[in-house]
Design a protein around this motif. Structure first.
Motif, PDB file in Angstrom:
ATOM      1  N   ALA A 112       0.835  -1.208   0.000  1.00 51.74           N
ATOM      2  CA  ALA A 112       0.000   0.000   0.000  1.00 51.74           C
ATOM      3  C   ALA A 112       0.866   1.254   0.000  1.00 51.74           C
ATOM      4  CB  ALA A 112      -0.936  -0.008   1.204  1.00 51.74           C
ATOM      5  N   GLU A 113       1.919   1.261   0.799  1.00 49.93           N
ATOM      6  CA  GLU A 113       2.817   2.421   0.825  1.00 49.93           C
ATOM      7  C   GLU A 113       3.473   2.628  -0.536  1.00 49.93           C
ATOM      8  OE1 GLU A 113       4.190   2.251   5.546  1.00 49.93           O
ATOM      9  OE2 GLU A 113       5.296   1.101   4.028  1.00 49.93           O
ATOM     10  N   ALA A 114       3.881   1.534  -1.170  1.00 51.74           N
ATOM     11  CA  ALA A 114       4.520   1.651  -2.484  1.00 51.74           C
ATOM     12  C   ALA A 114       3.556   2.211  -3.521  1.00 51.74           C
ATOM     13  CB  ALA A 114       5.052   0.291  -2.929  1.00 51.74           C
ATOM     14  N   LEU A 115       2.322   1.720  -3.518  1.00 52.16           N
ATOM     15  CA  LEU A 115       1.340   2.210  -4.485  1.00 52.16           C
ATOM     16  C   LEU A 115       0.971   3.662  -4.213  1.00 52.16           C
ATOM     17  CD1 LEU A 115      -0.915  -0.951  -4.792  1.00 52.16           C
ATOM     18  CD2 LEU A 115       0.636  -0.026  -6.510  1.00 52.16           C
ATOM     19  N   ASN A 116       0.881   4.024  -2.957  1.00 53.74           N
ATOM     20  CA  ASN A 116       0.609   5.425  -2.630  1.00 53.74           C
ATOM     21  C   ASN A 116       1.726   6.333  -3.138  1.00 53.74           C
ATOM     22  OD1 ASN A 116      -1.650   4.466  -1.305  1.00 53.74           O
ATOM     23  ND2 ASN A 116      -0.794   4.696   0.758  1.00 53.74           N
ATOM     24  N   ARG A 117       2.943   5.827  -3.132  1.00 53.93           N
ATOM     25  CA  ARG A 117       4.088   6.591  -3.618  1.00 53.93           C
ATOM     26  C   ARG A 117       4.138   6.637  -5.142  1.00 53.93           C
ATOM     27  NH1 ARG A 117       9.169   4.667  -5.230  1.00 53.93           N
ATOM     28  NH2 ARG A 117       8.723   2.589  -4.352  1.00 53.93           N
ATOM     29  N   LEU A 118       3.821   5.534  -5.806  1.00 55.03           N
ATOM     30  CA  LEU A 118       4.072   5.391  -7.231  1.00 55.03           C
ATOM     31  C   LEU A 118       2.950   5.906  -8.119  1.00 55.03           C
ATOM     32  CD1 LEU A 118       5.605   1.804  -7.183  1.00 55.03           C
ATOM     33  CD2 LEU A 118       6.846   3.941  -7.574  1.00 55.03           C
ATOM     34  N   THR A 119       1.718   5.846  -7.671  1.00 52.70           N
ATOM     35  CA  THR A 119       0.602   6.273  -8.510  1.00 52.70           C
ATOM     36  C   THR A 119       0.623   7.788  -8.684  1.00 52.70           C
ATOM     37  OG1 THR A 119      -0.794   6.197  -6.530  1.00 52.70           O
ATOM     38  CG2 THR A 119      -0.919   4.314  -8.040  1.00 52.70           C
ATOM     39  N   PRO A 120       0.035   8.298  -9.763  1.00 51.37           N
ATOM     40  CA  PRO A 120       0.126   9.731 -10.061  1.00 51.37           C
ATOM     41  C   PRO A 120      -0.440  10.613  -8.964  1.00 51.37           C
ATOM     42  CG  PRO A 120      -0.653   8.512 -11.975  1.00 51.37           C
ATOM     43  CD  PRO A 120      -0.650   7.544 -10.831  1.00 51.37           C
ATOM     44  N   GLY A 121       0.184  11.763  -8.775  1.00 53.02           N
ATOM     45  CA  GLY A 121      -0.292  12.752  -7.809  1.00 53.02           C
ATOM     46  C   GLY A 121       0.454  12.680  -6.496  1.00 53.02           C
ATOM     47  N   ASP A 122       0.642  13.848  -5.860  1.00 57.22           N
ATOM     48  CA  ASP A 122       1.356  13.896  -4.581  1.00 57.22           C
ATOM     49  C   ASP A 122       0.417  14.151  -3.410  1.00 57.22           C
ATOM     50  OD1 ASP A 122       0.681  16.517  -5.076  1.00 57.22           O
ATOM     51  OD2 ASP A 122       2.744  17.279  -5.123  1.00 57.22           O
ATOM     52  N   HIS A 123      -0.898  13.954  -3.624  1.00 63.38           N
ATOM     53  CA  HIS A 123      -1.867  14.117  -2.553  1.00 63.38           C
ATOM     54  C   HIS A 123      -1.809  12.919  -1.599  1.00 63.38           C
ATOM     55  CE1 HIS A 123      -3.640  12.176  -6.117  1.00 63.38           C
ATOM     56  NE2 HIS A 123      -4.238  11.384  -5.252  1.00 63.38           N
ATOM     57  N   GLU A 124      -2.448  13.050  -0.456  1.00 67.38           N
ATOM     58  CA  GLU A 124      -2.505  11.947   0.505  1.00 67.38           C
ATOM     59  C   GLU A 124      -3.377  10.831  -0.072  1.00 67.38           C
ATOM     60  OE1 GLU A 124      -3.555  11.068   5.236  1.00 67.38           O
ATOM     61  OE2 GLU A 124      -4.021  13.026   4.335  1.00 67.38           O
ATOM     62  N   LYS A 125      -2.879   9.602   0.034  1.00 68.36           N
ATOM     63  CA  LYS A 125      -3.564   8.464  -0.580  1.00 68.36           C
ATOM     64  C   LYS A 125      -3.746   7.326   0.407  1.00 68.36           C
ATOM     65  CE  LYS A 125      -1.078   9.457  -4.888  1.00 68.36           C
ATOM     66  NZ  LYS A 125       0.027   8.968  -5.734  1.00 68.36           N
ATOM     67  N   ARG A 126      -4.636   6.431   0.029  1.00 73.19           N
ATOM     68  CA  ARG A 126      -4.833   5.161   0.714  1.00 73.19           C
ATOM     69  C   ARG A 126      -4.961   4.077  -0.365  1.00 73.19           C
ATOM     70  NH1 ARG A 126      -3.981   8.375   4.209  1.00 73.19           N
ATOM     71  NH2 ARG A 126      -5.259   8.835   6.045  1.00 73.19           N
ATOM     72  N   THR A 127      -4.709   2.833   0.015  1.00 71.56           N
ATOM     73  CA  THR A 127      -4.811   1.699  -0.900  1.00 71.56           C
ATOM     74  C   THR A 127      -5.541   0.552  -0.212  1.00 71.56           C
ATOM     75  OG1 THR A 127      -2.840   2.198  -2.219  1.00 71.56           O
ATOM     76  CG2 THR A 127      -3.453  -0.111  -2.063  1.00 71.56           C
ATOM     77  N   ALA A 128      -6.327  -0.173  -0.988  1.00 70.32           N
ATOM     78  CA  ALA A 128      -6.926  -1.440  -0.552  1.00 70.32           C
ATOM     79  C   ALA A 128      -6.558  -2.497  -1.579  1.00 70.32           C
ATOM     80  CB  ALA A 128      -8.445  -1.321  -0.425  1.00 70.32           C
ATOM     81  N   LEU A 129      -6.239  -3.708  -1.123  1.00 70.08           N
ATOM     82  CA  LEU A 129      -5.785  -4.784  -1.990  1.00 70.08           C
ATOM     83  C   LEU A 129      -6.864  -5.847  -2.180  1.00 70.08           C
ATOM     84  CD1 LEU A 129      -2.125  -5.274  -0.684  1.00 70.08           C
ATOM     85  CD2 LEU A 129      -2.956  -3.772  -2.505  1.00 70.08           C
ATOM     86  N   PHE A 130      -6.893  -6.387  -3.385  1.00 68.88           N
ATOM     87  CA  PHE A 130      -7.865  -7.420  -3.754  1.00 68.88           C
ATOM     88  C   PHE A 130      -7.151  -8.495  -4.578  1.00 68.88           C
ATOM     89  CE2 PHE A 130      -9.857  -3.252  -3.327  1.00 68.88           C
ATOM     90  CZ  PHE A 130     -10.741  -3.513  -2.289  1.00 68.88           C
ATOM     91  N   ASN A 131      -7.897  -9.276  -5.339  1.00 70.94           N
ATOM     92  CA  ASN A 131      -7.314 -10.409  -6.051  1.00 70.94           C
ATOM     93  C   ASN A 131      -7.232 -10.207  -7.558  1.00 70.94           C
ATOM     94  OD1 ASN A 131      -7.222 -12.405  -3.694  1.00 70.94           O
ATOM     95  ND2 ASN A 131      -9.372 -11.804  -3.696  1.00 70.94           N
ATOM     96  N   SER A 132      -8.334  -9.804  -8.177  1.00 72.52           N
ATOM     97  CA  SER A 132      -8.399  -9.695  -9.635  1.00 72.52           C
ATOM     98  C   SER A 132      -8.694  -8.264 -10.049  1.00 72.52           C
ATOM     99  CB  SER A 132      -9.497 -10.607 -10.180  1.00 72.52           C
ATOM    100  OG  SER A 132     -10.772 -10.121  -9.797  1.00 72.52           O
ATOM    101  N   GLY A 133      -8.439  -7.978 -11.329  1.00 72.96           N
ATOM    102  CA  GLY A 133      -8.753  -6.658 -11.838  1.00 72.96           C
ATOM    103  C   GLY A 133     -10.224  -6.334 -11.733  1.00 72.96           C
ATOM    104  N   ALA A 134     -11.074  -7.304 -12.064  1.00 76.92           N
ATOM    105  CA  ALA A 134     -12.517  -7.068 -11.983  1.00 76.92           C
ATOM    106  C   ALA A 134     -12.942  -6.740 -10.561  1.00 76.92           C
ATOM    107  CB  ALA A 134     -13.271  -8.297 -12.489  1.00 76.92           C
ATOM    108  N   GLU A 135     -12.376  -7.451  -9.600  1.00 79.84           N
ATOM    109  CA  GLU A 135     -12.721  -7.195  -8.196  1.00 79.84           C
ATOM    110  C   GLU A 135     -12.304  -5.789  -7.781  1.00 79.84           C
ATOM    111  OE1 GLU A 135     -11.880  -9.219  -3.791  1.00 79.84           O
ATOM    112  OE2 GLU A 135     -11.042 -10.134  -5.609  1.00 79.84           O
TER     113      GLU A 135
END
Length: 451
Positions: A112-135
């Motif tokens: 989650a920390e890595a994705l918050n860092r790597l995805t576009p934008g420097d705003h505060e972010k959160r991440t949730a993890l799942f299994n498939s793209g559709a999910e």
């Protein structure tokens, strides 16, 4: 930049056919598959994999096939990439599962920390993890609806977002994804995409057309989210005209609509940027990722603005296997590989090679109507000579001829007339050139205009 140095000792990096395809062992396994596996689960090629690495897949008969599919854009860092293998081996010896919602573990948080860092934008972010793209797509819609209190979702012509009930409604193509599986989820609305080869519109004009339809037929105040692939995948590798995505994003900001970038196929260096929407400086509210995120293990994510991601009540997001520790270990290793081996630049180098080869072929073959794509996500749209009528028969014939010579090629597109090329970034230039020599021969041998 050449392909990154990888451990390829177990898989020789050469195309080698020791039997006709399929070989006898694959024929035997296909008979078992047909007797044991549901008929609705199809396969592109009738060969069974035994090993894979770099740019090669080895089948059970010992044939070495050049991989221009990456398991549909999954093994971007290469199959069994060394860092991924080591990380998963270490994790599987420690524990395979506890469920993050029961007893959490550090690797989920680290992803989650890595994705918050790597995805576009420097705003505060959160991440949730799942299994498939559709999910993940479905959860992005849940988050947008909860955050906005609105019901409607806008998607686009030719879109592919998954095979769950909601994501089937969001997907455009009926066969094979939707036929016979309805009724589908409600409050999903479709707008015209920017499709430069077929509509001839510039990006802002195409965006105005789409937004006018949404304003009149749905209403901005009813829209929770606008969901779009920055470059469409299954729909035909359609690259919107410049200015299309920024105009959509600006409209969403002005009307409080959550802009969701479905980067399932385009993310993680595939398009020559870490995420495809970065090319035009678009910063989505939510980013959906999967496929190339974990080097071949099942993992997906929704990453976005903290105030949106935190809108769902505790327990409203999750799932038993979401963010499985093996997949998290693999994801951290895949991200390390992308950064350490310079795979974003490698994707741009692959783009140069692929576009050069395909445009040279287009110059002598009028059946190639369009060459398009970015990074290691490139396609040709095939048409009847002298016009733009789709030619799916030619796409099937070229793919079949390439398959017979040991090159894995995929088709796609609403009309089935697009050949798509998704090589792993671990592939060598030599293998790419050899593969496209085969593709050129396949075109020469596939004359669907006769008679």
């Amino acid at each position: 930049m050449s392909a990154p140095t990888i451990d390829q000792s177990s898989v020789a990096q050469e195309r080698r056919l020791v039997t006709a395809l399929p070989g006898p062992r694959s024929v035997e396994l296909m008979a078992r598959k047909q007797a044991a596996v549901a008929a609705g689960v199809g396969t592109t090629m009738p060969v069974f994999a035994a090993r894979a690495g770099g740019g090669i897949v080895v089948d059970v008969d010992g044939n070495h096939l050049i991989d221009l599919g990456s398991g549909i854009a999954v093994t971007t860092v290469g199959s069994s990439a060394p860092r991924v293998v080591a990380a998963v081996q270490q994790q599987v010896a420690e524990f395979t599962h506890t469920c993050f919602m029961v007893t959490p573990y550090e690797s989920y948080v680290a992803v989650a920390e890595a994705l918050n860092r790597l995805t576009p934008g420097d705003h505060e972010k959160r991440t949730a993890l799942f299994n498939s793209g559709a999910e993940a797509v479905e959860n992005a819609v849940k988050i947008a609806r909860t955050a906005t209190g609105r019901p409607a979702v806008a998607v686009f012509d030719h879109a592919y977002h998954g095979r769950t009930n909601l994501t089937m409604a969001m997907t455009a193509k009926v066969m094979p994804y939707k036929h016979g599986f309805g009724p589908f989820a409600s409050e999903v609305y479709r707008a015209p995409l920017s499709y430069p080869f077929r509509d001839g519109l510039d990006g802002p004009t195409a965006a105005a057309r789409a937004l006018d339809l949404l304003e009149k037929q749905v209403g901005a105040d009813n829209l929770a989210a606008l969901v779009i692939e920055p470059i469409q995948g299954e729909g035909g590798f359609i690259v919107p005209a410049p200015g299309f995505l920024p105009a959509l994003a600006a409209w969403c900001r002005a009307h409080g609509v959550v802009f969701v970038a479905d980067e399932v196929q385009t993310g993680f260096a595939r398009t020559g940027d870490l995420f495809a929407c970065e090319r035009e400086g678009v910063v989505p509210d939510l980013v959906v990722s999967a496929k190339g995120i974990a080097g071949g293990l099942p993992l997906s994510a929704v990453t976005g603005r903290a105030e949106l991601m935190d809108a769902a009540h505790a327990g409203g997001l999750g799932g038993t296997y979401g963010g499985n520790p093996l997949a998290c270990a693999a994801a951290l290793a895949a991200i390390e590989t992308i950064e350490a081996d310079g795979l974003v630049q490698r994707a741009r180098d692959v783009e140069d090679l692929l576009l050069t080869r395909l445009r040279a072929l287009q110059a002598v073959d009028p059946r190639i109507g369009d060459v398009r794509g970015r990074g290691a996500m490139v396609a040709v749209e095939l048409v009847r000579p002298g016009g733009t009528e789709p030619d799916p028969a030619l796409a099937r014939a070229v793919a079949a001829a390439a398959h017979a010579e040991g090159v894995i090629v995929l088709t796609c597109g609403t009309h089935g007339n697009v050949l798509r090329f998704l090589p792993p970034l671990a592939i060598s230039d030599a293998l790419l050139h050899e593969a496209f020599d085969v593709v050129e021969r396949a075109f020469a041998a596939s004359d669907t205009t006769a008679g």
